[in-house]
Scaffold this motif. Sequence first.
Motif, PDB file in Angstrom:
ATOM      1  N   ILE A  15       0.838  -1.210   0.000  1.00 54.08           N
ATOM      2  CA  ILE A  15       0.000   0.000   0.000  1.00 54.08           C
ATOM      3  C   ILE A  15       0.869   1.254   0.000  1.00 54.08           C
ATOM      4  N   LEU A  16       1.928   1.251   0.813  1.00 58.05           N
ATOM      5  CA  LEU A  16       2.814   2.416   0.850  1.00 58.05           C
ATOM      6  C   LEU A  16       3.518   2.643  -0.482  1.00 58.05           C
ATOM      7  N   ILE A  17       3.911   1.557  -1.146  1.00 60.39           N
ATOM      8  CA  ILE A  17       4.575   1.694  -2.447  1.00 60.39           C
ATOM      9  C   ILE A  17       3.612   2.263  -3.485  1.00 60.39           C
ATOM     10  N   LEU A  18       2.344   1.845  -3.428  1.00 65.49           N
ATOM     11  CA  LEU A  18       1.365   2.402  -4.363  1.00 65.49           C
ATOM     12  C   LEU A  18       1.136   3.891  -4.116  1.00 65.49           C
ATOM     13  N   LEU A  19       1.119   4.284  -2.849  1.00 66.21           N
ATOM     14  CA  LEU A  19       0.863   5.683  -2.524  1.00 66.21           C
ATOM     15  C   LEU A  19       2.088   6.562  -2.772  1.00 66.21           C
ATOM     16  N   ILE A  20       3.262   6.068  -2.405  1.00 72.26           N
ATOM     17  CA  ILE A  20       4.496   6.851  -2.527  1.00 72.26           C
ATOM     18  C   ILE A  20       5.573   5.959  -3.143  1.00 72.26           C
ATOM     19  N   PRO A  21       5.669   5.914  -4.471  1.00 71.54           N
ATOM     20  CA  PRO A  21       6.615   5.009  -5.137  1.00 71.54           C
ATOM     21  C   PRO A  21       8.080   5.227  -4.748  1.00 71.54           C
ATOM     22  N   ARG A  22       8.434   6.423  -4.292  1.00 76.49           N
ATOM     23  CA  ARG A  22       9.828   6.678  -3.891  1.00 76.49           C
ATOM     24  C   ARG A  22      10.244   5.844  -2.693  1.00 76.49           C
ATOM     25  N   LEU A  23       9.267   5.349  -1.926  1.00 79.97           N
ATOM     26  CA  LEU A  23       9.581   4.561  -0.737  1.00 79.97           C
ATOM     27  C   LEU A  23      10.048   3.151  -1.062  1.00 79.97           C
ATOM     28  N   LEU A  24       9.939   2.736  -2.299  1.00 77.25           N
ATOM     29  CA  LEU A  24      10.259   1.360  -2.670  1.00 77.25           C
ATOM     30  C   LEU A  24      11.661   0.955  -2.224  1.00 77.25           C
ATOM     31  N   ASN A  25      12.643   1.783  -2.498  1.00 79.70           N
ATOM     32  CA  ASN A  25      14.019   1.445  -2.120  1.00 79.70           C
ATOM     33  C   ASN A  25      14.161   1.258  -0.617  1.00 79.70           C
ATOM     34  N   TYR A  26      13.562   2.146   0.150  1.00 80.63           N
ATOM     35  CA  TYR A  26      13.669   2.074   1.603  1.00 80.63           C
ATOM     36  C   TYR A  26      12.934   0.864   2.156  1.00 80.63           C
ATOM     37  N   ILE A  27      11.750   0.591   1.635  1.00 83.99           N
ATOM     38  CA  ILE A  27      10.965  -0.548   2.123  1.00 83.99           C
ATOM     39  C   ILE A  27      11.691  -1.858   1.842  1.00 83.99           C
ATOM     40  N   VAL A  28      12.237  -1.994   0.641  1.00 84.20           N
ATOM     41  CA  VAL A  28      12.961  -3.212   0.286  1.00 84.20           C
ATOM     42  C   VAL A  28      14.211  -3.357   1.157  1.00 84.20           C
ATOM     43  N   ALA A  29      14.937  -2.269   1.360  1.00 81.60           N
ATOM     44  CA  ALA A  29      16.149  -2.323   2.177  1.00 81.60           C
ATOM     45  C   ALA A  29      15.827  -2.706   3.619  1.00 81.60           C
ATOM     46  N   ILE A  30      14.804  -2.106   4.198  1.00 83.86           N
ATOM     47  CA  ILE A  30      14.428  -2.418   5.578  1.00 83.86           C
ATOM     48  C   ILE A  30      13.970  -3.860   5.691  1.00 83.86           C
ATOM     49  N   TYR A  31      13.189  -4.319   4.711  1.00 89.67           N
ATOM     50  CA  TYR A  31      12.719  -5.711   4.722  1.00 89.67           C
ATOM     51  C   TYR A  31      13.898  -6.685   4.683  1.00 89.67           C
ATOM     52  N   LEU A  32      14.848  -6.426   3.802  1.00 93.18           N
ATOM     53  CA  LEU A  32      15.997  -7.314   3.685  1.00 93.18           C
ATOM     54  C   LEU A  32      16.841  -7.322   4.959  1.00 93.18           C
ATOM     55  N   ILE A  33      16.978  -6.170   5.589  1.00 91.73           N
ATOM     56  CA  ILE A  33      17.734  -6.104   6.841  1.00 91.73           C
ATOM     57  C   ILE A  33      17.024  -6.900   7.927  1.00 91.73           C
TER      58      ILE A  33
END
Length: 49
Positions: A15-33
């Motif tokens: 949902i956050l990626i759909l609303l704010i596509p710029r967050l994709l990099n941060y969300i993926v990085a946090i998930y992987l960590i």
Amino acid sequence: MTISLGPLLALLAGILILLIPRLLNYIVAIYLIIVGVAGLLGVGTINIR
């Protein structure tokens, strides 16, 4: 009723990626960590009751 944390986080991230596509990099990085740290600590499935 048991709610698994993984699908809940995936839904929130989607949902956050759909609303704010710029967050994709941060969300993926946090998930992987988080997944990497959980794997190193031997944490299996995290469930919330």
